[in-house]
Write a protein that holds these residues in place. Structure first.
Motif, short mmCIF file in Angstrom:
data_model
loop_
_atom_site.label_atom_id
_atom_site.label_comp_id
_atom_site.label_asym_id
_atom_site.label_seq_id
_atom_site.Cartn_x
_atom_site.Cartn_y
_atom_site.Cartn_z
N UNK A 114 0.83 -1.21 0.00
CA UNK A 114 0.00 0.00 0.00
C UNK A 114 0.86 1.26 0.00
N UNK A 115 1.90 1.28 0.83
CA UNK A 115 2.79 2.44 0.86
C UNK A 115 3.59 2.55 -0.43
N UNK A 116 3.94 1.40 -1.00
CA UNK A 116 4.62 1.40 -2.29
C UNK A 116 3.73 2.03 -3.36
N UNK A 117 2.45 1.66 -3.37
CA UNK A 117 1.51 2.21 -4.33
C UNK A 117 1.37 3.72 -4.19
N UNK A 118 1.35 4.21 -2.95
CA UNK A 118 1.25 5.65 -2.71
C UNK A 118 2.45 6.37 -3.31
N UNK A 119 3.63 5.84 -3.09
CA UNK A 119 4.84 6.46 -3.63
C UNK A 119 4.84 6.45 -5.16
N UNK A 120 4.38 5.35 -5.76
CA UNK A 120 4.34 5.25 -7.21
C UNK A 120 3.37 6.26 -7.80
N UNK A 121 2.22 6.47 -7.15
CA UNK A 121 1.23 7.46 -7.63
C UNK A 121 1.84 8.86 -7.64
N UNK A 122 2.53 9.21 -6.55
CA UNK A 122 3.16 10.54 -6.48
C UNK A 122 4.20 10.69 -7.58
N UNK A 123 4.98 9.63 -7.80
CA UNK A 123 6.02 9.67 -8.84
C UNK A 123 5.40 9.84 -10.23
N UNK A 124 4.31 9.15 -10.49
CA UNK A 124 3.64 9.26 -11.79
C UNK A 124 3.10 10.68 -12.00
N UNK A 125 2.52 11.25 -10.96
CA UNK A 125 1.96 12.60 -11.07
C UNK A 125 3.04 13.61 -11.43
N UNK A 126 4.19 13.57 -10.76
CA UNK A 126 5.23 14.57 -11.03
C UNK A 126 5.88 14.33 -12.39
N UNK A 127 5.81 13.13 -12.90
CA UNK A 127 6.36 12.85 -14.24
C UNK A 127 5.42 13.30 -15.35
N UNK A 128 4.12 13.17 -15.12
CA UNK A 128 3.16 13.41 -16.20
C UNK A 128 2.62 14.84 -16.25
N UNK A 129 2.60 15.55 -15.12
CA UNK A 129 2.08 16.92 -15.12
C UNK A 129 3.18 17.89 -15.57
N UNK A 130 3.55 17.73 -16.84
CA UNK A 130 4.72 18.45 -17.36
C UNK A 130 4.54 19.96 -17.37
N UNK A 131 3.30 20.44 -17.52
CA UNK A 131 3.09 21.89 -17.57
C UNK A 131 3.44 22.56 -16.26
N UNK A 132 3.41 21.78 -15.17
CA UNK A 132 3.75 22.33 -13.85
C UNK A 132 5.12 21.86 -13.37
N UNK A 133 5.46 20.60 -13.64
CA UNK A 133 6.66 19.99 -13.07
C UNK A 133 7.83 19.86 -14.04
N UNK A 134 7.59 20.13 -15.32
CA UNK A 134 8.65 19.93 -16.31
C UNK A 134 8.75 18.51 -16.80
N UNK A 135 7.89 17.62 -16.27
CA UNK A 135 7.88 16.23 -16.72
C UNK A 135 9.15 15.49 -16.35
N UNK A 136 9.54 14.50 -17.16
CA UNK A 136 10.74 13.70 -16.85
C UNK A 136 12.03 14.51 -16.79
N UNK A 137 12.04 15.66 -17.48
CA UNK A 137 13.26 16.48 -17.50
C UNK A 137 13.44 17.30 -16.24
N UNK A 138 12.39 17.44 -15.43
CA UNK A 138 12.50 18.22 -14.21
C UNK A 138 12.34 19.71 -14.45
N UNK A 139 12.63 20.50 -13.42
CA UNK A 139 12.47 21.95 -13.52
C UNK A 139 13.46 22.65 -12.60
N UNK A 140 13.86 23.88 -12.97
CA UNK A 140 14.76 24.65 -12.09
C UNK A 140 14.03 25.17 -10.86
N UNK A 141 14.79 25.43 -9.82
CA UNK A 141 14.24 25.94 -8.56
C UNK A 141 14.92 27.27 -8.24
#
Length: 310
Positions: A114-141
């Motif tokens: 269950x905790x593994x699934x939670x972590x995977x969901x968060x990882x998928x969200x930050x990878x796919x919401x590219x307009x906010x997170x930069x997608x797989x390439x990441x983003x500057x801070x």
């Protein structure tokens, strides 16, 4: 326990005070900063796994929440970095509180999944919401600033994470020796017996899960500002496993074991670079031998051998 549980803290503080003056170059200062950041994260995770006995295989997800919250809010919305960091910690704590009750009804490998699934969901969200997170390439801070002073350079960040580590060790020692900490150890030993003596098992599980998530989120924000860039790898499954391994190698239910495990496993990949392509094999072999000969972890094993506590 040893007569003075704070002796280890005094030693850590002394090492932190001396270290930047003896390290030969900025590479080692950077490594020390990463060690300290990982140590604070592992301290929070060890409170959950080692003291409360609740496994989490998706803890890097909370690290990702903190990192991306401070990156997104300060980049896209112009928030002050400290306010963005606080918002990230609040979001991680709120998410942990929401999922903790249903998740902690599970036991054993069901809880781990269950905790593994939670972590995977968060990882998928930050990878796919590219307009906010930069997608797989990441983003500057954006850089961190306090009272108009921009924090930059390894030396500035070193002293910040040194203070955070010292305060975290002190807070963890006080927590585990408080009634709250004794309740955590009780439910780790036997949830049924804990209920019999009046411990609200669910409430304590939720509270320690939230606390460990906030630890991870804050240090995720610190890491993001220190590096100046954030990628989804920060929240992936392998990072979660790395954090759990630090807990196990250093010693579960050991505050100083958390620090030692984080220091060793942060430095070990750098020390194995001379193996040229066999680093992963050597790394796995060292971990396997450690668990065979020191199954309780380094600090508990050495403490029992020399007749002292944590």
């Amino acid at each position: 326990m040893s007569k003075n549980p704070y002796l280890g803290l005094y030693l850590i503080m002394a090492v932190l005070l001396v270290l930047p003056f003896v390290l030969p170059n900025s590479f080692y200062v950077d490594l020390a900063i990463r060690m300290a950041i990982n140590a604070v994260i592992v301290l929070g995770l060890n409170l959950l796994i080692g003291f409360a006995g609740q496994i989490s295989l998706g803890h890097a997800g909370f690290l990702g929440i903190g990192a991306y919250a401070t990156a997104i809010l300060s980049t896209h919305f112009g928030w002050h970095p400290l306010l963005a960091m606080a918002a990230g910690a609040a979001a991680a704590g709120l998410l942990a509180a929401m999922v903790a009750r249903p998740i902690f009804k599970l036991k054993g490998h069901y809880l781990a999944m269950a905790t593994l699934g939670l972590g995977i969901i968060i990882h998928i969200v930050v990878r796919t919401e590219a307009q906010w997170t930069g997608g797989p390439d990441g983003m500057p801070v954006p850089p961190m600033s306090l009272a108009g002073f921009e924090i930059s350079g390894d030396k500035h960040w070193y002293w910040i994470v040194a203070v955070l580590l010292s305060v975290s060790v002190w807070a963890s020692l006080n927590l585990i020796n408080s009634p709250f900490g004794r309740a955590l150890r009780a439910l780790h030993g036997s949830e049924v017996a804990s209920k019999v003596v009046g411990v609200d098992v669910v409430r304590y599980k939720v509270a320690i899960f939230v606390l460990s998530a906030v630890f991870a989120s804050i240090m995720g924000s610190v890491m993001a500002h220190y590096v100046g860039f954030v990628t989804p790898n920060l929240a992936d499954f392998f990072h979660s496993i790395e954090l759990v391994t630090m807990v196990v190698i250093g010693g579960m239910a050991s505050v100083y074991g958390s620090v030692l495990g984080a220091v060793l496993l942060t430095a070990l990949p750098q020390a194995l670079t001379s193996f040229e392509g066999w680093e992963t094999v050597a790394f796995g072999g060292i971990l396997m031998l450690s668990m065979i000969f020191m199954p309780k972890g380094l600090v508990p094993t050495l403490s029992s051998k020399f007749g002292r506590g944590d």
